[in-house]
Design a protein around this motif. Sequence first.
Motif, PDB file in Angstrom:
ATOM      1  N   LEU A 184       4.673   4.287   4.911  1.00 34.41           N
ATOM      2  CA  LEU A 184       3.830   5.067   5.300  1.00 34.41           C
ATOM      3  C   LEU A 184       5.145   6.452   5.768  1.00 34.41           C
ATOM      4  O   LEU A 184       4.487   6.714   6.656  1.00 34.41           O
ATOM      5  CB  LEU A 184       3.178   4.104   7.065  1.00 34.41           C
ATOM      6  CG  LEU A 184       2.274   3.409   6.305  1.00 34.41           C
ATOM      7  CD1 LEU A 184       2.656   2.182   7.552  1.00 34.41           C
ATOM      8  CD2 LEU A 184       1.186   3.858   6.347  1.00 34.41           C
TER       9      LEU A 184
ATOM     10  N   LYS B 221       0.709  -0.846   0.185  1.00 30.81           N
ATOM     11  CA  LYS B 221       0.152  -0.273  -0.409  1.00 30.81           C
ATOM     12  C   LYS B 221       1.113   0.931  -0.356  1.00 30.81           C
ATOM     13  O   LYS B 221       2.007   1.111   0.817  1.00 30.81           O
ATOM     14  CB  LYS B 221      -0.422   0.135   1.488  1.00 30.81           C
ATOM     15  CG  LYS B 221      -2.474  -0.795   1.547  1.00 30.81           C
ATOM     16  CD  LYS B 221      -3.215  -1.202   2.113  1.00 30.81           C
ATOM     17  CE  LYS B 221      -4.058  -2.040   2.762  1.00 30.81           C
ATOM     18  NZ  LYS B 221      -4.073  -3.241   1.870  1.00 30.81           N
ATOM     19  N   GLU B 222       0.267   2.056  -0.364  1.00 30.65           N
ATOM     20  CA  GLU B 222       1.320   3.704  -0.547  1.00 30.65           C
ATOM     21  C   GLU B 222       0.257   4.634  -0.376  1.00 30.65           C
ATOM     22  O   GLU B 222      -1.005   5.000  -0.555  1.00 30.65           O
ATOM     23  CB  GLU B 222       1.261   4.167  -2.103  1.00 30.65           C
ATOM     24  CG  GLU B 222       1.288   5.234  -2.131  1.00 30.65           C
ATOM     25  CD  GLU B 222       3.046   5.251  -2.139  1.00 30.65           C
ATOM     26  OE1 GLU B 222       3.505   5.924  -1.350  1.00 30.65           O
ATOM     27  OE2 GLU B 222       3.900   4.164  -2.621  1.00 30.65           O
ATOM     28  N   ARG B 223       1.196   5.042   1.287  1.00 25.36           N
ATOM     29  CA  ARG B 223       0.267   5.887   2.437  1.00 25.36           C
ATOM     30  C   ARG B 223       1.223   6.814   2.344  1.00 25.36           C
ATOM     31  O   ARG B 223       1.243   7.637   3.263  1.00 25.36           O
ATOM     32  CB  ARG B 223      -0.408   5.078   3.682  1.00 25.36           C
ATOM     33  CG  ARG B 223      -1.684   3.800   2.948  1.00 25.36           C
ATOM     34  CD  ARG B 223      -2.722   4.513   2.029  1.00 25.36           C
ATOM     35  NE  ARG B 223      -3.839   3.529   2.194  1.00 25.36           N
ATOM     36  CZ  ARG B 223      -4.269   2.801   1.645  1.00 25.36           C
ATOM     37  NH1 ARG B 223      -3.654   3.444  -0.018  1.00 25.36           N
ATOM     38  NH2 ARG B 223      -5.195   1.952   1.273  1.00 25.36           N
ATOM     39  N   ARG B 224       2.424   7.411   2.039  1.00 26.33           N
ATOM     40  CA  ARG B 224       3.189   8.405   2.263  1.00 26.33           C
ATOM     41  C   ARG B 224       1.811   9.538   2.777  1.00 26.33           C
ATOM     42  O   ARG B 224       2.023   9.951   1.600  1.00 26.33           O
ATOM     43  CB  ARG B 224       4.503   8.480   0.745  1.00 26.33           C
ATOM     44  CG  ARG B 224       4.805   9.648   1.034  1.00 26.33           C
ATOM     45  CD  ARG B 224       6.070   9.871  -0.032  1.00 26.33           C
ATOM     46  NE  ARG B 224       7.129  10.783   0.387  1.00 26.33           N
ATOM     47  CZ  ARG B 224       8.228  11.113  -0.516  1.00 26.33           C
ATOM     48  NH1 ARG B 224       8.335  10.680  -1.791  1.00 26.33           N
ATOM     49  NH2 ARG B 224       8.793  11.650  -0.174  1.00 26.33           N
TER      50      ARG B 224
ATOM     51  N   ALA C 176       3.344   9.626   7.338  1.00 25.08           N
ATOM     52  CA  ALA C 176       2.161   9.726   7.298  1.00 25.08           C
ATOM     53  C   ALA C 176       1.529  10.620   8.904  1.00 25.08           C
ATOM     54  O   ALA C 176       1.894   9.798   9.587  1.00 25.08           O
ATOM     55  CB  ALA C 176       1.502   8.081   7.282  1.00 25.08           C
ATOM     56  N   TYR C 177       0.118   9.901   9.220  1.00 20.89           N
ATOM     57  CA  TYR C 177      -0.529  10.981  10.064  1.00 20.89           C
ATOM     58  C   TYR C 177      -1.491   9.905  11.166  1.00 20.89           C
ATOM     59  O   TYR C 177      -2.240   9.185  10.713  1.00 20.89           O
ATOM     60  CB  TYR C 177      -1.533  11.728   9.900  1.00 20.89           C
ATOM     61  CG  TYR C 177      -0.326  13.470   9.718  1.00 20.89           C
ATOM     62  CD1 TYR C 177       0.309  14.065  10.306  1.00 20.89           C
ATOM     63  CD2 TYR C 177      -0.443  13.949   8.260  1.00 20.89           C
ATOM     64  CE1 TYR C 177       0.879  15.024  10.124  1.00 20.89           C
ATOM     65  CE2 TYR C 177       0.965  14.763   7.967  1.00 20.89           C
ATOM     66  CZ  TYR C 177       1.225  15.342   8.593  1.00 20.89           C
ATOM     67  OH  TYR C 177       1.849  16.727   7.399  1.00 20.89           O
TER      68      TYR C 177
ATOM     69  N   ALA D  37      -0.473  10.398   4.186  1.00 20.72           N
ATOM     70  CA  ALA D  37      -1.896   9.707   4.391  1.00 20.72           C
ATOM     71  C   ALA D  37      -1.886  10.524   5.156  1.00 20.72           C
ATOM     72  O   ALA D  37      -1.633  10.536   6.686  1.00 20.72           O
ATOM     73  CB  ALA D  37      -1.630   8.744   4.162  1.00 20.72           C
ATOM     74  N   ASP D  38      -3.140  10.548   5.833  1.00 17.28           N
ATOM     75  CA  ASP D  38      -4.061  11.526   6.420  1.00 17.28           C
ATOM     76  C   ASP D  38      -4.828  10.103   7.240  1.00 17.28           C
ATOM     77  O   ASP D  38      -5.886  10.137   6.775  1.00 17.28           O
ATOM     78  CB  ASP D  38      -4.812  12.719   6.943  1.00 17.28           C
ATOM     79  CG  ASP D  38      -5.764  12.840   8.010  1.00 17.28           C
ATOM     80  OD1 ASP D  38      -5.565  12.777   8.707  1.00 17.28           O
ATOM     81  OD2 ASP D  38      -6.237  14.049   8.160  1.00 17.28           O
ATOM     82  N   LEU D  39      -4.131   9.472   8.383  1.00 17.68           N
ATOM     83  CA  LEU D  39      -4.728   8.631   9.203  1.00 17.68           C
ATOM     84  C   LEU D  39      -5.087   8.473  10.769  1.00 17.68           C
ATOM     85  O   LEU D  39      -5.669   7.304  11.018  1.00 17.68           O
ATOM     86  CB  LEU D  39      -3.983   7.477   8.554  1.00 17.68           C
ATOM     87  CG  LEU D  39      -3.896   7.013   7.056  1.00 17.68           C
ATOM     88  CD1 LEU D  39      -2.706   5.830   7.510  1.00 17.68           C
ATOM     89  CD2 LEU D  39      -4.711   6.136   6.304  1.00 17.68           C
TER      90      LEU D  39
END
Length: 276
Positions: free
Chosen positions: A205, A183-186, A208-209, A188-190
Amino acid sequence: MQDHPGDLMDLHGDCANCFGLCCVALPFTASADFALDKDAGTPCRNLQDDHRCGIHARLRQSGFSGCTVYDCFGAGQKVSQVTFAGKDWRAASREHARRMSDVFPVVRQLHELLWYLTEALTLPAARPVHAELRELRDETDALTRRTAEEIASLDVAAHRQKVNVLLLRTSELARAGVRGRKKERRGADLMGARLRGADLRGANLRGAYLIAADLTGADLRGADLIGADLRDTDLTDADLTGAFFLTQPQLNAARGSAGTRLPASVGRPAHWTAER
């Protein structure tokens, strides 16, 4: 510098060989992390004459949880014993103390980069760039050994960008060997995301937040966690085996359990057991 397992251990704060620089040089604001305001360059009221914290054993109970999260990556002892040759700011001039406070945050940033570069050299998949990593690590270490005046004038942002280019390549090589879809979550607002049991093997990640996200039982094996914000992230029973570019401060800011599986480069925070 040679590659050996002790390198990462050397990049941790050694308070016994530091003049309490993080308790002097850094500012903080009254919040959930700190019980009061403190200006940069002003000693914390809890700092004792021997440079030890007077409430170290009860920092969290006293409203200073931010202190328990922090780690200087070994910059404190470098500035105290190398840059300023063991000359205590308490026994020196005000100008000397000011210079130490100016230099410490710069060396701290460089030591964080040293952490990433040193860890990258332990990743077998990154072997194609090991020579470049080693060269850049030695260059970064050399910067930390310059004079106080030279260190204070460094363009750390430019050097960080140079390091980041190589770390990105390292990440690609390391994650390429992880099976399955990555998964590409660079960036990302998580924040607050419900990721219980999520398959994040080999995920990107970076930055990532993940503040207050629920990662209970999540699989983070081989994930790139550089710069990920893990404040109050629930890592209960999560598997971070082989996750890389994870630092102790990130982990200290998260929540976890005895069942949380960690990479060998970091330790299990003592407060995890105490708070759960």
